[in-house]
Design a protein around this motif. Structure first.
Motif, PDB file in Angstrom:
ATOM      1  N   SER A   4       0.827  -1.212   0.000  1.00  0.00           N
ATOM      2  CA  SER A   4       0.000   0.000   0.000  1.00  0.00           C
ATOM      3  C   SER A   4       0.863   1.264   0.000  1.00  0.00           C
ATOM      4  CB  SER A   4      -0.973  -0.015   1.181  1.00  0.00           C
ATOM      5  OG  SER A   4      -0.256   0.026   2.387  1.00  0.00           O
ATOM      6  N   ASN A  61      -9.131   3.031  -4.936  1.00  0.00           N
ATOM      7  CA  ASN A  61     -10.305   2.670  -4.148  1.00  0.00           C
ATOM      8  C   ASN A  61     -10.661   1.195  -4.314  1.00  0.00           C
ATOM      9  OD1 ASN A  61     -10.789   5.042  -2.769  1.00  0.00           O
ATOM     10  ND2 ASN A  61     -11.915   5.947  -4.480  1.00  0.00           N
ATOM     11  N   TYR A  63      -8.516  -1.123  -4.837  1.00  0.00           N
ATOM     12  CA  TYR A  63      -7.522  -1.822  -4.018  1.00  0.00           C
ATOM     13  C   TYR A  63      -7.985  -1.846  -2.566  1.00  0.00           C
ATOM     14  CZ  TYR A  63      -3.281  -2.598  -1.329  1.00  0.00           C
ATOM     15  OH  TYR A  63      -2.371  -3.069  -0.423  1.00  0.00           O
ATOM     16  N   LYS A  64      -8.480  -0.697  -2.097  1.00  0.00           N
ATOM     17  CA  LYS A  64      -8.958  -0.621  -0.718  1.00  0.00           C
ATOM     18  C   LYS A  64     -10.199  -1.484  -0.508  1.00  0.00           C
ATOM     19  CE  LYS A  64      -7.358   3.939   0.641  1.00  0.00           C
ATOM     20  NZ  LYS A  64      -7.834   5.301   0.832  1.00  0.00           N
ATOM     21  N   ASN A  67      -9.273  -4.927   0.071  1.00  0.00           N
ATOM     22  CA  ASN A  67      -8.732  -5.157   1.400  1.00  0.00           C
ATOM     23  C   ASN A  67      -9.706  -4.770   2.495  1.00  0.00           C
ATOM     24  OD1 ASN A  67      -5.803  -5.989   1.095  1.00  0.00           O
ATOM     25  ND2 ASN A  67      -5.979  -4.246  -0.293  1.00  0.00           N
ATOM     26  N   GLN A  69     -10.897  -2.018   3.162  1.00  0.00           N
ATOM     27  CA  GLN A  69     -10.476  -0.787   3.829  1.00  0.00           C
ATOM     28  C   GLN A  69     -11.318   0.418   3.407  1.00  0.00           C
ATOM     29  OE1 GLN A  69      -6.441  -0.468   2.639  1.00  0.00           O
ATOM     30  NE2 GLN A  69      -5.675  -1.793   4.258  1.00  0.00           N
ATOM     31  N   LEU A  70     -12.216   0.179   2.466  1.00  0.00           N
ATOM     32  CA  LEU A  70     -12.985   1.327   1.984  1.00  0.00           C
ATOM     33  C   LEU A  70     -14.331   1.369   2.687  1.00  0.00           C
ATOM     34  CD1 LEU A  70     -12.593   3.584  -0.145  1.00  0.00           C
ATOM     35  CD2 LEU A  70     -14.059   2.258  -1.638  1.00  0.00           C
TER      36      LEU A  70
ATOM     37  N   GLU B  94      -3.565  11.099  -2.449  1.00  0.00           N
ATOM     38  CA  GLU B  94      -4.486  10.023  -2.156  1.00  0.00           C
ATOM     39  C   GLU B  94      -5.822  10.581  -1.749  1.00  0.00           C
ATOM     40  OE1 GLU B  94      -4.586   6.393   0.035  1.00  0.00           O
ATOM     41  OE2 GLU B  94      -2.501   6.857   0.499  1.00  0.00           O
ATOM     42  N   ASP B  98      -9.250   9.080   5.194  1.00  0.00           N
ATOM     43  CA  ASP B  98      -8.677   8.338   6.302  1.00  0.00           C
ATOM     44  C   ASP B  98      -7.752   9.217   7.126  1.00  0.00           C
ATOM     45  OD1 ASP B  98     -10.062   6.424   5.114  1.00  0.00           O
ATOM     46  OD2 ASP B  98      -8.350   5.482   4.122  1.00  0.00           O
ATOM     47  N   ASN B 231     -13.086   2.654   9.736  1.00  0.00           N
ATOM     48  CA  ASN B 231     -11.874   3.466   9.526  1.00  0.00           C
ATOM     49  C   ASN B 231     -11.825   4.717  10.395  1.00  0.00           C
ATOM     50  OD1 ASN B 231     -11.023   1.689   7.669  1.00  0.00           O
ATOM     51  ND2 ASN B 231     -11.381   2.980   5.881  1.00  0.00           N
TER      52      ASN B 231
END
Lengths: 231, 538
Positions: A4, A61, A63-64, A67, A69-70, B94, B98, B231
């Motif tokens: 990442s 996004n 990719y997240k 994982n 993570q989004l 990015e 987050d 998150n």
């Protein structure tokens, strides 16, 4: 360094490059003494650069998403304000393509969604609509059946019937990906649609309602209409 | 009109690439901006912000080696280089959501994702200028710590039902929490949550419940928030804090562990994880966390000797005494001329020497610590007292530790967070001292003194009240409540019987103490504004 970090740092580099291309093009277009560029070609370059940028954000996004993570950070949004942000982001592009980019919604319309995610999603969708629109692209928002519906329409020829039929038969976002098969043409892989469906789905409420997307033609403009239903 | 806004303002662009800087500059020029400076890295940015006040700072998050954009912002806010009307925009490659919550305490005014066009930047700046103009009166009141005035101004704005209503409600709830008006804050959170699940409102609700000492319910809020929005890192910090309050120390450590996985770059969180892991008897995890913390702190204004001391202690607990001593050696090099650094060097040395079995060297080191603590100001003494007590327990000097702890409790009898830390320190040191009983007893004594003072004032027995509270304030110079009440008692007498210069100076001394201890204390405004009205009569 994990993947990442590598991804983040590469994206940072690529974005710097894209930024400088975009700004240079902007300067070229706005320079009255510029004899070099065919404005049509410059617009094309600008368009493609922005598409590359949108795709890059989408890649990150995705990719997240992979994982887990989004997540959607939902806050109350004023739709008029939000649309003006989106339009500011895409104005240069639409001007270059001689397209009229506008929005329609009641002055008081508000909704709950993750403004960053939906903004990114609309950027890609506008980039896509820009290839088919004749003279205009229109954003709109309305409250229907306890959902906020954001629509993106163009006055092109509309989505092909086969796509509409195929899309209606998909029940889950996963299927959108599965059914893309081995095609490598980006316009045909439906990656954008898959991403949009997943992002819509990230918007859910405690009572179990989830966001989703729909495609149709001839809503208020004659061309394609991309609909985002958010709970 | 809008153009004039741009014209008269001073801009600073911070980016490590000159191409990027000149691209942004040309965008600004096209917006008719004339005063633009550039900085090529974090140190350069801080230097320029120190010598000149900027209205707008456009700073890239990624600045190559050295400080990153977040650290520039932290340092600028910490050293008051940004005025209330200044705008700090963080430019990121990015998606930034987050980051947003990982830096709650030092958040920029806005994030801007690159590449951005002239249209986007202009729109963003217009909005920010408008917002700052809207909130001018609110910010002024906040600067003066006049929270009631700030809330009144916000209510005025809210009554107009503007487009940015959610932002205003959020800001009002934050001000209410700072002013300890928890029930007012809860009304806002309930109102927002009734309409739609919203992370900031659920988070705020949890905090309000925590401060109302309703820990079990607060914990439920934070847990639910994490389920809704995994998150949202600040939720983990608060959950861990609540778990520690409920003595669920293992769970608290796991919670922080999950948080650093999501957002590893927060210094304070790594330090908290390190402290917790060390007291839970997980020195390996503690070493990992402190190593990370020391690395992150390298370019940060928040760098502190306690990080090095924590790392040394964890290394020593892992039997790496030589490495530990090497780290201790760095403390006074990194923080030259600071008594606090000398202090941490001494206590950490004592701990390592004790672990090595060299009790004589440990005792020597503690003598140095005593000397160093005397050099430190009153404001840090409570915190350092805990470190000292912990180390005394480690080297077997229980009585000295007990005295220090009693003193620390008396000075902080109503500071829940500090007292929780104290209980944790006793646990970490494996100290047989019944901290909770001691806290209860000392609290009762302080509260009794305080109440007697207040009662005497009501009876009109000012001299008696003042005598009692003055003595208490001298005995507990670090106790904010006692100092404030001593000040108040004297002010009331002065308002009724006239002021002497001596009395005014004594009150000023009490106020200064409290200000040094907690500049943000919500009770300060009333005392300082009443003190301002005093003029000495003979």
């Amino acid at each position: 360094m994990d993947f990442s970090d590598i991804l983040a740092s590469s994206i940072h580099d690529i974005k710097n490059s894209l930024g400088s291309i975009l700004n240079t093009l902007d300067a070229l277009i706005n320079n009255p003494d510029n004899q070099l560029a065919d404005s049509q070609q410059v617009s094309l370059l600008q368009h493609e650069t922005q598409r590359a940028n949108s795709t890059l954000i989408q890649l990150l996004n995705l990719y997240k998403l992979g994982n887990a993570q989004l997540t959607a950070r939902v806050t109350k949004q004023h739709l008029g304000d939000f649309f003006e942000d989106v339009i500011a982001d895409n104005q240069a592009l639409c001007r270059a393509l001689a397209l009229d980019l506008t929005y329609v919604c009641d002055a008081q319309t508000t909704g709950y969604f993750d403004a960053d995610l939906i903004h990114g999603l609309l950027n890609s969708a506008i980039g896509n609509a820009g290839r088919y629109a004749r003279t205009k692209i229109q954003l709109s928002a309305a409250k229907t059946q306890n959902y906020l519906v954001i629509r993106l329409e163009d006055d092109g020829v509309g989505f092909p019937e086969s796509l509409l039929q195929w899309f209606t038969s998909q029940q889950q976002p996963e299927q959108i990906m599965v059914s893309t098969g081995g095609s490598s043409d980006p316009a045909r892989t439906h990656l954008g649609l898959y991403f949009a469906a997943r992002v819509a789905e990230l918007h859910h409420t405690p009572d179990g309602r989830k966001g989703y997307i729909q495609l149709r033609n001839d809503y208020s403009l004659p061309g394609g209409c991309f609909e985002l239903w958010l709970p | 009109m809008a153009d004039e806004e741009y014209l008269n303002k001073k801009y600073l662009i911070v980016d490590d690439f000159s191409d990027v800087r000149s691209a942004i500059r040309s965008i600004l020029r096209s917006l008719e901006v004339t005063q633009v400076d550039q900085a090529r890295d974090g140190n350069d940015a801080i230097a320029q912000m120190t010598s000149r006040r900027y209205d707008v700072v456009l700073c890239d998050y990624n600045l190559g080696p050295g400080k990153d954009g977040q650290q520039v912002l932290e340092e600028a806010r910490h050293n008051l280089l940004l005025g209330v009307d200044s705008i700090f925009i963080m430019i990121t490659a990015e998606n930034t959501r987050d980051m947003v919550m990982s830096a709650v305490e030092y958040a920029p005014d806005s994030y801007l994702s690159k590449p951005f066009t002239k249209d986007i930047l202009k729109r963003r700046l217009d909005k920010l200028f408008e917002r700052k103009a809207d909130l001018r009166k609110v910010n002024k009141a906040l600067m003066a710590k006049d929270y009631s005035a700030a809330i009144a101004e916000l209510d005025d704005l809210i009554a107009r039902n503007p487009k940015n209503l959610p932002d205003l409600l959020k800001l009002k709830s934050e001000v209410c929490l700072t002013a300890t008006r928890y029930d007012d804050a809860i009304v806002i959170f309930e109102q927002v949550l009734a309409e739609h699940e919203t992370s900031w409102a659920r988070w705020g609700m949890g905090k309000a419940l925590y401060w109302k000492r309703n820990h079990a319910q607060a914990m439920e809020m934070f847990k639910q928030l994490i389920v809704n929005d995994p998150n949202f890192v600040a939720a983990y910090d608060w959950l861990a804090k609540t778990q520690a309050e409920l003595k669920q120390f293992e769970e608290a450590e796991q919670t922080l562990h999950a948080a650093v996985k999501i957002s590893p770059r927060a210094l304070k969180r790594q330090q908290q994880l390190g402290d917790l892991a060390l007291s839970n008897g997980h020195p390996e995890q503690a070493e990992t966390a402190f190593t990370k913390a020391v690395t992150l702190a390298k370019h940060s204004v928040l760098n502190h000797p306690s990080l090095f001391a924590g790392l040394a202690r964890s290394k020593s607990s892992n039997s790496k005494h030589i490495e530990a001593l090497k780290i201790i050696g760095e403390i006074t090099k990194v923080f030259p001329g600071q008594p606090e650094a000398v202090f941490y060097k001494a206590t950490a040395t004592a701990a390592v020497k004790q672990n090595q079995g060299d009790t004589a060297a440990a005792a020597d080191a503690m003598q140095n610590a005593e000397k160093a603590i005397a050099q430190c100001g009153e404001t840090t003494r409570s915190k350092l007292g805990l470190e000292m007590a912990k180390t005394y327990v480690q080297i077997g000097e229980q009585e000295k530790a007990t005295l220090l702890l009693q003193h620390a409790i008396a000075n902080n009898h109503d500071d829940e967070e500090f007292l929780m830390e104290l209980v944790q320190v006793c646990r970490e040191a494996n100290f047989e001292y019944d901290a909770e009983t001691a806290i209860r007893e000392i609290q009762q004594r302080v509260v009794k003194t305080n109440n007697t003072g207040v009662y005497l004032i009501k009876q009109g027995k000012f001299d008696e009240a003042i005598k009692l509270l003055n003595e208490a304030a001298e005995e507990m110079p670090g106790n904010k409540t006692i100092n404030l009440n001593a000040a108040k008692a004297m002010i009331i007498r002065m308002e009724k019987q006239g002021a002497s210069m001596d009395d005014i100076l004594t009150v000023r001394r009490y106020v200064d103490r409290v200000q040094a201890l907690a500049l943000q204390d919500w009770r300060l405004h009333e005392v300082t504004s009443r003190l301002k009205n005093m003029t000495p009569t003979n």
